[in-house]
Design an enzyme around this catalytic site. Structure first.
Site, mmCIF file in Angstrom:
data_model
loop_
_atom_site.group_PDB
_atom_site.id
_atom_site.type_symbol
_atom_site.label_atom_id
_atom_site.label_comp_id
_atom_site.label_asym_id
_atom_site.label_seq_id
_atom_site.Cartn_x
_atom_site.Cartn_y
_atom_site.Cartn_z
ATOM 1 N N ASP A 120 -9.835 3.494 -3.774
ATOM 2 C CA ASP A 120 -10.558 2.311 -3.308
ATOM 3 C C ASP A 120 -11.964 2.228 -3.902
ATOM 4 O O ASP A 120 -12.674 3.231 -4.005
ATOM 5 C CB ASP A 120 -10.701 2.342 -1.782
ATOM 6 C CG ASP A 120 -9.394 2.024 -1.083
ATOM 7 O OD1 ASP A 120 -8.375 1.831 -1.767
ATOM 8 O OD2 ASP A 120 -9.400 1.978 0.157
ATOM 9 N N GLU A 129 -0.624 1.921 -5.096
ATOM 10 C CA GLU A 129 -0.413 3.342 -4.822
ATOM 11 C C GLU A 129 -1.535 4.198 -5.412
ATOM 12 O O GLU A 129 -1.390 5.418 -5.548
ATOM 13 C CB GLU A 129 0.979 3.790 -5.271
ATOM 14 C CG GLU A 129 1.276 3.710 -6.742
ATOM 15 C CD GLU A 129 0.913 4.985 -7.482
ATOM 16 O OE1 GLU A 129 1.616 5.978 -7.406
ATOM 17 O OE2 GLU A 129 -0.120 4.955 -8.174
ATOM 18 N N TRP A 130 -2.676 3.543 -5.707
ATOM 19 C CA TRP A 130 -3.955 4.206 -6.032
ATOM 20 C C TRP A 130 -3.941 4.998 -7.340
ATOM 21 O O TRP A 130 -4.801 5.843 -7.564
ATOM 22 C CB TRP A 130 -4.404 5.124 -4.886
ATOM 23 C CG TRP A 130 -4.095 4.611 -3.528
ATOM 24 C CD1 TRP A 130 -4.246 3.331 -3.069
ATOM 25 C CD2 TRP A 130 -3.551 5.351 -2.429
ATOM 26 N NE1 TRP A 130 -3.837 3.233 -1.762
ATOM 27 C CE2 TRP A 130 -3.408 4.457 -1.344
ATOM 28 C CE3 TRP A 130 -3.185 6.683 -2.249
ATOM 29 C CZ2 TRP A 130 -2.912 4.849 -0.114
ATOM 30 C CZ3 TRP A 130 -2.687 7.074 -1.019
ATOM 31 C CH2 TRP A 130 -2.552 6.164 0.032
ATOM 32 N N GLY A 131 -2.948 4.757 -8.174
ATOM 33 C CA GLY A 131 -2.895 5.462 -9.451
ATOM 34 C C GLY A 131 -2.415 6.892 -9.353
ATOM 35 O O GLY A 131 -2.475 7.642 -10.336
ATOM 36 N N GLU A 132 -1.890 7.299 -8.196
ATOM 37 C CA GLU A 132 -1.528 8.699 -7.991
ATOM 38 C C GLU A 132 -0.376 9.143 -8.892
ATOM 39 O O GLU A 132 -0.327 10.288 -9.327
ATOM 40 C CB GLU A 132 -1.145 8.937 -6.531
ATOM 41 C CG GLU A 132 -2.335 8.926 -5.600
ATOM 42 C CD GLU A 132 -1.994 9.497 -4.230
ATOM 43 O OE1 GLU A 132 -0.794 9.586 -3.912
ATOM 44 O OE2 GLU A 132 -2.933 9.844 -3.502
ATOM 45 N N ASP A 158 0.825 -1.210 0.000
ATOM 46 C CA ASP A 158 0.000 0.000 0.000
ATOM 47 C C ASP A 158 0.860 1.262 0.000
ATOM 48 O O ASP A 158 2.090 1.204 -0.111
ATOM 49 C CB ASP A 158 -0.960 -0.047 1.200
ATOM 50 C CG ASP A 158 -2.330 0.531 0.894
ATOM 51 O OD1 ASP A 158 -2.439 1.376 -0.016
ATOM 52 O OD2 ASP A 158 -3.304 0.139 1.565
#
Length: 678
Positions: A236, A214-217, A181
């Site tokens: 999410d 890493e949430w696509g950041e 994460d």
């Protein structure tokens, strides 16, 4: 950017800490240890992007969506899921990984700097659980964060500065999969953090699938193929139609980045968690498969019903996801919420998803050639949910229920004539019925096949007490290629019928030239509506035809609280409080019946103050499928903006809020002082 729910009592604590942008210091002010973990000796050869793992998208289970960090996440649950994988045939269907998410560890490392399992959740330790999972012929995964702490609000130890030590512990325990994460990352460059863990995993010598979360950041689809086996492309997911739809739309354009060993990951499955209908869950599963996404079950299978297992174990749909060619489907068209997505398969066939984003049944069509197949006399066409095969002259078309997906596998197969012709069963227009009054509907049965459909008949049925009468022929002795049987029906809902959606079913029966009997059924929903009041009034006070929302329900006269109905606050934009309106969360669409009797919609619109400086949204008004007004991107720094739309003659008005192009994080939007003139 990571979504930031607003709740007084947190059930998803990772949302708060997880919203930290890369580059910001953690709220605790913690710093990266100077030298907490010395790298292990380099492996004989440098780690490669292709570690030989995840040559098809990983399939398995992760507890987070159903349990978060609640006490029910424990050793018993993990073992129970492994048992169900075997007992229910999920292992045979391809599911391998039983993955632990956050909250498996103790809050502190031991005196040697090692991680330890939470003794209440995992009294026998992680290795014992791994051994049990392995004894079932399955694999096990674990979770940590590329930061000083994980995403849980308690602040469990992360791996930043401990990568080699932690990776070796995971290997010693027998871990097969790591979800890594992005919380509390101390502003360290994402590529650097994730590369370090790649090297640490490689140094163990154990094959461990590496999931970058890493949430696509930082646009990992542009760089992570050289580092991990899969990478999250979005924030999410949550168990709602709006969330699933938004994530799907963000992931679809990234097809070029996916392939064997390196996959776009639009987050885990919500199938079976209860926030969507079975139709919507079939769409969820279909589109994740067409996108060659990892299929990680996010529901507690110990509580799942038969329909959940039926969806999750559809071998034909799973085969789409697991195709060795590894192509992610690409969008051919998406006009008006009618999506056509095509996926190339290793055997040369194409899988076509006809996906209906809207709240009413829609005809969606393409051709075999448009999907990438060579020109041919005819094709075979397999319906992967109905498990039936037809022939088609090249047309690929279906009337798709609201929020539904028809999934077809099409091939230029010389044996096409062995199958009956495909027919499209459709409804012209939208069934809107005022109680006590008769509405006229027209249905069609169209032969898409190269061979004729014979002895064709159509039947329309409605709820008990409704009057459904055919006023034109319901049968035809034969339909050649491209010809249709059109039937007009008079439909009457009894006086006093409550507003809402009611089921209609259209059934076509026919025979192939060889005499094979075929029945094709399409469910529709008729909406019982009431005419808007003369003079109009507050639009939010009228019954809604349909609604979809990114987080939580659409709220009347309050802001969107993201969770349960009624948890919002007064509608507030730029410090101004409004008594009336709708509170929504992007992506959102709300429909109202206006019956051709209204003229103008007006509102004061903007991002609600409850999210502080966060949130970007854009507002649209649609009249019968035509956009008639829109704003640019609005932020929380802006006061309420006036919006006016001419909806003269429209039967249906749809209010849409989009995410402003940057994902749905904190996108609370208000349709304040929302009025209509009639």
């Amino acid at each position: 950017m990571r979504h930031l729910p607003t709740r007084t009592t947190r059930t998803s604590p990772r949302g708060v800490i997880g919203a930290l942008l890369a580059g910001l210091l953690c709220a605790t002010g913690a710093t990266v240890p100077a030298v907490a973990d010395a790298p292990a000796p380099a492996p004989a050869s440098a780690p490669r992007a292709d570690n030989g793992l995840a040559l098809t998208p990983p399939m398995g289970f992760n507890n987070w969506n159903s349990t978060h960090c609640r006490a029910e996440f424990n050793e018993s649950m993990v073992k129970g899921i492994a048992d169900i994988f075997v007992e229910k045939g999920l292992k045979d269907a391809g599911y391998q990984y039983v993955n632990l998410d956050d909250c498996w560890a103790k809050p502190q490392r031991n005196a040697d700097g090692k991680l330890e399992a939470d003794p209440q959740r995992f009294p026998n330790g992680i290795k014992a659980v791994a051994d049990y999972v392995h004894s079932k012929g399955l694999k096990i995964g674990i979770y940590t964060s590329a930061g000083t702490k994980t995403c849980d609000s308690v602040g469990l130890p992360g791996a930043l500065g401990h990568e080699y030590s932690d990776a070796q512990q995971f290997a010693d325990w027998g871990i097969d999969y790591l979800k890594y994460d992005n919380c509390n990352n101390q502003g360290v460059d994402a590529k650097q953090r994730y590369t370090t863990m790649r090297d640490a995993l490689a140094a163990t010598g154990r094959p461990i699938v590496y999931s970058i979360c890493e949430w696509g950041e930082n646009k990992p689809w542009e760089w992570a193929a050289g580092i991990g086996n899969l990478w999250r492309t979005t924030g999410d997911i949550n168990d709602s139609w709006g969330s699933m739809l938004s994530i799907m739309k963000q992931n679809l354009p990234l097809a070029a980045a996916a392939g064997p060993g390196h996959w776009n990951d639009p987050d885990m499955l919500e199938v079976g968690n209860g926030g969507m209908t079975d139709t919507e869950y079939r769409t969820h599963f279909s589109m994740w498969s067409v996108m060659a996404a990892p299929l990680l079950i996010g529901s507690d299978l110990r509580k799942a019903g038969p329909e959940t297992f039926e969806i999750l174990s559809n071998h034909e749909v799973i085969a789409v996801d697991q195709d060795p060619l590894g192509k992610q489907g690409t969008v051919l068209s998406s006009t008006g919420g009618r999506w056509v997505v095509a996926k190339e398969m290793q055997d040369g066939s194409r899988v076509v998803a006809l996906f209906n984003e809207t709240g009413s049944a829609q005809r969606i069509s393409t051709t075999a050639e448009a999907a990438g197949l060579p020109k041919a006399t005819a094709y075979t066409m397999r319906d992967l949910w109905e498990h039936t095969t037809y022939n088609t002259a090249g047309g690929v078309s279906a009337t798709v229920p609201a929020h539904g997906t028809v999934l077809l596998r099409i091939a230029a197969d010389r044996k096409w004539a062995a199958h009956p012709p495909a027919v499209e069963v459709g409804l012209n227009g939208r069934p809107l019925v005022e109680a006590g009054r008769t509405a006229t509907l027209t249905t069609t049965v169209t032969d898409l096949g190269r061979t004729p459909a014979k002895k064709v008949s159509a039947a329309l049925t409605g709820p008990s007490g409704w009057r459904v009468k055919a006023v034109s022929p319901t049968g035809s002795p034969a339909l050649p290629t491209g010809r249709a049987l059109a039937t007009r029906w008079q439909v009457t809902a009894p006086a006093g019928t409550a507003t809402g959606a009611y089921d209609l079913t259209l059934t076509a029966r026919y025979r192939s030239p060889a005499g094979t009997r075929v029945t094709s059924t399409v469910p529709f929903q008729a909406h019982v509506v009431v005419a808007p009041p003369v003079g109009g009034g507050y639009l939010g006070d009228l019954p809604r035809l349909s609604e979809a929302n990114g987080w939580g329900p659409v709220e009347k006269d309050t802001s969107n609280g993201e969770s349960e109905a009624g948890d919002g606050n007064p509608l507030t934009i730029g410090g101004t409080v409004f008594a009336k309106g709708l509170g929504v969360h992007a992506d959102s669409a709300v429909e109202f019946y206006t019956g051709g009797a209204c003229g103008t919609v007006t509102a004061q619109v903007g991002a609600d103050d409850e999210k502080g400086a966060k949130g970007t949204v854009a507002f649209e008004v649609w009249a019968d499928g035509t956009k008639v007004a829109s704003t640019g991107v609005l932020t929380n720094a802006m006061p309420a903006q006036p919006l006016s739309a001419d909806v003269s003659g429209a039967q249906v008005v749809r209010l849409v809020v989009t995410d402003g192009g940057d994902g749905i994080d904190s996108d609370h939007a208000d349709w304040a002082d929302l009025r209509i003139t009639c």
